[in-house]
Design an enzyme around this catalytic site. Structure first.
Site, PDB file in Angstrom:
ATOM      1  N   GLU A 163      -2.458   6.221  10.734  1.00 49.12           N
ATOM      2  CA  GLU A 163      -3.790   5.662  10.473  1.00 49.12           C
ATOM      3  C   GLU A 163      -4.445   4.991  11.679  1.00 49.12           C
ATOM      4  OE1 GLU A 163      -3.607   3.058   7.065  1.00 49.12           O
ATOM      5  OE2 GLU A 163      -3.027   4.673   5.720  1.00 49.12           O
ATOM      6  N   GLU A 359       1.206   9.129   2.243  1.00 51.54           N
ATOM      7  CA  GLU A 359       1.163   7.879   1.470  1.00 51.54           C
ATOM      8  C   GLU A 359       0.179   8.030   0.324  1.00 51.54           C
ATOM      9  OE1 GLU A 359       0.244   4.234   3.567  1.00 51.54           O
ATOM     10  OE2 GLU A 359       1.533   4.803   5.249  1.00 51.54           O
TER      11      GLU A 359
END
Ligand code: FCB
Length: 454
Positions: A163, A359
Site C-alpha cells: 500500500e 488483504e
C-alpha cells in the site's frame, strides 16, 4: 460456490503489527517505534513493543494456522531486523528469524508470501529524508537483494511494497501514520520514491534470477472504487480526482509507465515533480507477475472547495458515508459489491495478470463471552459477502488466484493501537492467549470445501 483447484486461502499479518521484540537480536529502530512512542500519535499511547509477541510465539501461531487448514501466510519482513541502519551491515539474526518462519510454514504445508515493506522504515533512513529522498529507493533495492538472496530458494511469492498510497498520504501527507508529516509536496515525492523503490527492487530480484521455486514477484496496492454522492458534474469531477489520487496515481505508472496528467495538473502548485528523472517510469513499470489487491471499502465523495479534515482534502472533496450503509468498527462502509467492481475494472483497464486479494477483513467490537467464546457472526457475514463478490469477478473473467483474510490475529492497528480487532483469532493481550473466533472455524470450513455453501 466453488473456487478453482489450488486457490490460495491465506491469512495476513505485518511485522510491526504482530512481532514485538523490538529491541532483540540486533533489530534497529523503525519510524513506527519513533512515532508510536511520541505522545499523542497513537490511540492511548499504544506501541508495537510487545504486540502479539509473535517473535517469541512463532511456533504456536504456525500451529494455529495448521489447525485451521490455512494454505498460505502473508507476512512482512522488518527491514530494521535485517539492516538496523537501513543500509550497510546485515544482521544475520534477523535473516535467521525469517528463515525459521519460512521453514516452519513449509513443515506445515503452508505457502509463504513475503512482503518486503509493510511500513517499518529504518529510522536512520527517515533521518535522511525517508521516502521523500531518492536515496531510500536505492537502499530499498539493496535490502531487497539481501532478503531475496537469502530466501528466494524457499519463498515463491514476493511483494515489494504494501500500500504505497498509505505510506505516502497517511505518513507524509496528513500525518496520521509514521513519520507523521503534513505536506502534500512530501506525499507526492514519497509516492514517486516508493514506486521507484518498487521498480528497482523488481530489477534487483530479476537480476538474481529464478531460484527454481518459480518465484512470483508483485506489489500490493490498496484500491477503492470511487463514485460521486450526487449526480452532478462537480461531484463527478471530485470522484475523478479521488480516483486519480488513490488509484490511478499508482496503477498508471506501474502498468502504463506514466503518471495521470490530470493529477499532475491538480497538484502542480504543490510540487513540480522535478524528482521524476529520465528512465524512472520505465523502471517503475518493470513487468510484474501478479498484482496484490487490498480491498476494504469504496469511497463516495462530493465536491468541497474548502477541503475537509480527511485524507482527500487536497483533492478538494469530502467523503460521504452512503445513507444507511452498515459500517465496521473502523467506521468503514461495508460494500462487498465494490470488490467485484474493482476487480473487473483492473481486468478491463489495466492488465490480465493473476490477482491475489492480499488483504480483506473488518474490525468489530469483539469480546470473550462468559463461555470463553468470541462469536463474530458479523465477520463471517463480511468475509462471505466479499468472497461471493470475488467469485462474481472470477465469473466475469478475472484471474483471481487467492485470498488472504486480514488478519490471522488481532494486532497493533497503527494509529488505532489495540482498540481495533481485525483477527479471526482473538488475542488477549495481557496473557497473549489466542482464542480462535467463530470466524476462524468458519474459514477452516471454507478452505476445507474450497468454496462457500450455497
Ligand atoms: C491495511 C494495512 C494493514 C491493516 C489493515 C486494516 O491498510 O495494510 O496493515 O492495518 O489496513
Amino acid at each position: 460456490m466453488n473456487f478453482p483447484e489450488g486457490f490460495l486461502w491465506g491469512t495476513a499479518t505485518a511485522s510491526y503489527q504482530v512481532e514485538g521484540a523490538v529491541n532483540e537480536d540486533g533489530r534497529g529502530p523503525s519510524i513506527w517505534d519513533t512515532f508510536s512512542h511520541a505522545p499523542g500519535r497513537v490511540y492511548r499511547g499504544d506501541t508495537g513493543d510487545i504486540a502479539c509477541d509473535q517473535y517469541h510465539r512463532l511456533k504456536g501461531d504456525l500451529d494455529l494456522m495448521a489447525e485451521f487448514g490455512i494454505k498460505a501466510y502473508r507476512f512482512s519482513v522488518a527491514w530494521p531486523r535485517i539492516q538496523p541502519e537501513g543500509s550497510g551491515p546485515v544482521n544475520q539474526k534477523g535473516l535467521d528469524y525469517y528463515r525459521r518462519l519460512v521453514e516452519g510454514l513449509h513443515e506445515r504445508g503452508i505457502e509463504p508470501m513475503l512482503t518486503l515493506y509493510h511500513w517499518d522504515l529504518p529510522q536512520p533512513l527517515e533521518d535522511r529524508g525517508g521516502w521523500t529522498s531518492r536515496e531510500t529507493s536505492e537502499r530499498f533495492a539493496e535490502y531487497t537483494g539481501i532478503v531475496y538472496g537469502s530466501l528466494a530458494d524457499s519463498v515463491r511469492f514476493w511483494v515489494t511494497l504494501n500500500e504505497p498510497w498509505v505510506s505516502s498520504w497517511l505518513g507524509y501527507g496528513v500525518g496520521v501514520h509514521a513519520p507523521g508529516y503534513r505536506s502534500i509536496s512530501k506525499a507526492l515525492a514519497a509516492t514517486h520514491h516508493l514506486l521507484l523503490g518498487h521498480g528497482l527492487a523488481m530489477q534487483e530480484m530479476r537480476s538474481r534470477g529464478n531460484s527454481g521455486v518459480h518465484n512470483q514477484l508483485g506489489i500490493t496496492l490498496n484500491l477503492s472504487p470511487v463514485r460521486p454522492s450526487r449526480d452532478r458534474e462537480p461531484d463527478r469531477e471530485a470522484a475523478r480526482r479521488v480516483d486519480g489520487q488513490a488509484n490511478r496515481l499508482y496503477l498508471d505508472p506501474i502498468f502504463r509507465g506514466s503518471y495521470p496528467e490530470d493529477i499532475l495538473d491538480h497538484y502542480s502548485s504543490e510540487n513540480d515533480f522535478s524528482f521524476v528523472r529520465d528512465g524512472d517510469l520505465k523502471t517503475i513499470s518493470s513487468p510484474i507477475d501478479f498484482l496484490g489487491v487490498n480491498y476494504y471499502m469504496r469511497h463516495m465523495v462530493r465536491e468541497d472547495a474548502a477541503g475537509t479534515d480527511d485524507v482527500f482534502s487536497s483533492a478538494r472533496v469530502r467523503v460521504v458515508i452512503p445513507h444507511g450503509a452498515e459500517k465496521t468498527a473502523m467506521g468503514w462502509p461495508i460494500e462487498p459489491e465494490g470488490l467485484t467492481e474493482l476487480l473487473l475494472r483492473l481486468d478491463r483497464e489495466y492488465m490480465k495478470l493473476p490477482i491475489y486479494i492480499t488483504e480483506n477483513g473488518c474490525a468489530l467490537n469483539d469480546y470473550v463471552d462468559p463461555e470463553g467464546c468470541v462469536n463474530d457472526e458479523e465477520r463471517i457475514a463480511y468475509l462471505e459477502a466479499h468472497l461471493r463478490a470475488a467469485h462474481e469477478a472470477m465469473a466475469g473473467g478475472v484471474d483471481l488466484r487467492g485470498y488472504f483474510a486480514w488478519s490471522l490475529l488481532d494486532n497493533f492497528e497503527w494509529a488505532e493501537g489495540y482498540s481495533k480487532r481485525f483477527g479471526i483469532v482473538y488475542v488477549d493481550y495481557p496473557t497473549q492467549r489466542r482464542i480462535p473466533k467463530t470466524s476462524a472455524r468458519w474459514y477452516a470450513g471454507v478452505i476445507g470445501r474450497n468454496g462457500l455453501e450455497d
